[in-house]
Scaffold this motif. Sequence first.
Motif, PDB file in Angstrom:
ATOM      1  N   LYS A  78       0.847  -1.186   0.000  1.00  0.00           N
ATOM      2  CA  LYS A  78       0.000   0.000   0.000  1.00  0.00           C
ATOM      3  C   LYS A  78       0.888   1.243   0.000  1.00  0.00           C
ATOM      4  N   ASN A  92     -11.001  10.641  -8.207  1.00  0.00           N
ATOM      5  CA  ASN A  92      -9.952   9.875  -8.896  1.00  0.00           C
ATOM      6  C   ASN A  92      -9.550  10.503 -10.228  1.00  0.00           C
ATOM      7  N   ILE A 175      -7.969   4.995 -10.713  1.00  0.00           N
ATOM      8  CA  ILE A 175      -8.003   4.620  -9.303  1.00  0.00           C
ATOM      9  C   ILE A 175      -6.611   4.433  -8.704  1.00  0.00           C
ATOM     10  N   ASP A 176      -5.630   4.074  -9.516  1.00  0.00           N
ATOM     11  CA  ASP A 176      -4.297   3.754  -9.003  1.00  0.00           C
ATOM     12  C   ASP A 176      -3.294   4.897  -9.157  1.00  0.00           C
ATOM     13  N   THR A 179      -0.846   5.403  -6.361  1.00  0.00           N
ATOM     14  CA  THR A 179       0.107   4.295  -6.299  1.00  0.00           C
ATOM     15  C   THR A 179       1.235   4.467  -7.314  1.00  0.00           C
ATOM     16  N   THR A 439       0.391  -2.898  -8.819  1.00  0.00           N
ATOM     17  CA  THR A 439      -0.974  -3.072  -9.306  1.00  0.00           C
ATOM     18  C   THR A 439      -0.964  -4.081 -10.450  1.00  0.00           C
ATOM     19  N   SER A 472      -8.794   0.625 -15.020  1.00  0.00           N
ATOM     20  CA  SER A 472      -8.153   1.834 -14.520  1.00  0.00           C
ATOM     21  C   SER A 472      -9.175   2.861 -14.049  1.00  0.00           C
ATOM     22  N   THR A 476     -13.714   1.191  -7.447  1.00  0.00           N
ATOM     23  CA  THR A 476     -13.176   0.452  -6.306  1.00  0.00           C
ATOM     24  C   THR A 476     -12.084  -0.493  -6.778  1.00  0.00           C
ATOM     25  N   GLN A 477     -11.232  -0.906  -5.831  1.00  0.00           N
ATOM     26  CA  GLN A 477     -10.169  -1.842  -6.172  1.00  0.00           C
ATOM     27  C   GLN A 477     -10.727  -3.184  -6.628  1.00  0.00           C
ATOM     28  N   ASP A 478     -11.793  -3.639  -5.996  1.00  0.00           N
ATOM     29  CA  ASP A 478     -12.389  -4.925  -6.384  1.00  0.00           C
ATOM     30  C   ASP A 478     -12.896  -4.881  -7.825  1.00  0.00           C
ATOM     31  N   ALA A 480     -11.809  -2.898 -10.162  1.00  0.00           N
ATOM     32  CA  ALA A 480     -10.639  -2.810 -11.032  1.00  0.00           C
ATOM     33  C   ALA A 480     -10.024  -4.179 -11.252  1.00  0.00           C
ATOM     34  N   ILE A 481      -9.838  -4.941 -10.195  1.00  0.00           N
ATOM     35  CA  ILE A 481      -9.240  -6.265 -10.300  1.00  0.00           C
ATOM     36  C   ILE A 481     -10.069  -7.177 -11.191  1.00  0.00           C
TER      37      ILE A 481
END
Length: 533
Positions: A78, A92, A175-176, A179, A439, A472, A476-478, A480-481
């Motif tokens: 993180k 974002n 979203i990233d 990061t 990521t 991208s 949310t991260q979920d 995105a994944i």
Amino acid sequence: MRVRRLAAWTALPLAVTLGLAACGSGGDGGSGGNGSSAVSIQIGEPKHLVPTNTTETSGSQVISGLFSPLVDYDAQNKPYEVAAQSITSSDNKVWTIKLKDGYTFHNGEKVTSQNYINAWNYGAYAPNGQDTNPFFEKIAGYADLQGKEPKAKEMSGLKKVDDLTFTVALSDPYIDFRTTLGYNAFFPMPDAAFSAPGVLKDSYEQAPIGQGPFKMKGTWQHDSKIEVERYDAFPGEKPKVKNVEFRIYQQLTAAYADVLADNLDVLPTIPTESLSTAPTDLGDRYQTSPMSSFQFLAFPTFDKDYSNPDVRKAISMAIDRDEITKSVFKGSQTSARSFVSPVLPGYRENTTGAAGEFNPTEAKKLYQAAGGPAKIVISYNGDGGHKDWVDATVNQLKANLGVDAVGSAEPKFADLLTKVEKKTPVGAFRMGWVMDYPTMEDYLGPLYSTNGSSNYYGYSNKDFDRLVKEGSAAKTQDEAIAKYQQAEDILAKDMPVIPLRFGQNVFGYSSKVKNVQMDLFQRVNLVKIEAAS
């Protein structure tokens, strides 16, 4: 998209060269017990040392000491703020970056938000030819800086608020973004780096001026060494050693011999030939740690010999990854049957399916049916310790596909990259990747997007591009994944590359140093390392 983490070495990918003998190894070369002697670390000859042009691990290792990132990553991967005080966004899309006060460049200049803006615009301006140029593509106005005659020299998305604050407007939500800011493309450069607005001094790369814990000591001694010394005005965590010598080698075996003789302090990659003896040779100075490397075999998909996915799948099925990992790498690496590293959220164990399983009978049938070439050439960089596994691979292809197969070595990783960039015929070619930031997108977009900066194989799939873009832009991260995993499924169908191995840091050091740590990016932690006495 990204390029920095292309990997040259084999036991852990990415670094570019090493020396037949210990270049610059006169004197004691070790750390010694006094604060003035240098801790020596093996690297290869960097391609560049300008932050916006540094795209491989040797250069990255050096500038990681010269510069301090906006963010770094904790044990859970993180991001947390380092040179930044805060990085915030409500949507974002528009991000506000506040810098910590007290940072200065090594020439005494105060670090301001304008230094970041100037450096990023320099990196994004296409005529400057910076290898990290695509890292800025998500910033509004980036497109106007592209082409032979760009419409603008500055991205409209970058706005100075005050000396310690600037905003970044993206073309689309990402979203990233926070990061990504740990990557070296986003380091600042001082006013002294430029001879005129947007014009970098030719001399800057030979002695980069950063705002990190170390400063240059002299200039880059090409194919020999790069020396840095502690910057006492650095406001962050202070290094434990005063000097670091990055010693350039062209052969890992020579560097390994120097570590055993205490003439080199840190070898980030144990050569393949020494993996079986290194634990005994070095004792507790032989270490392993997690890292993000990914080794794969790439194909020029624009070449008719390799344009059929079935040809590529057949070659994959003819390779016994597990045997090579065991016999050549002595278990120091693990077989890869996915396109993203196991260190990341979203990793799945076997996304390649049948194409990643060793099945020589079916491989030969598929290869013949698809009209695979009668001869397979695997090109690789001779400075990275790849010969043993390439030889093992071509022997398997000969036996299992009934073809002629040979390995072809280029002297340096940079030489191999230059050829594939120019589409010079090299056959299939080995590649490696170490993440730029943690990521899934970093393993997908740069390597396989139609305009990905490290897509050296000409692969293009509109559905893949769309899914990466949707990931991208996810909220949310979920979410995105999920999109990234769908994109990875497309790679499994097309197989533009063959996943071979995931690596770990396998390193050794002399009796003159202690607390040697390596990160997921295959870099020695220059702040933590200490002299042993």
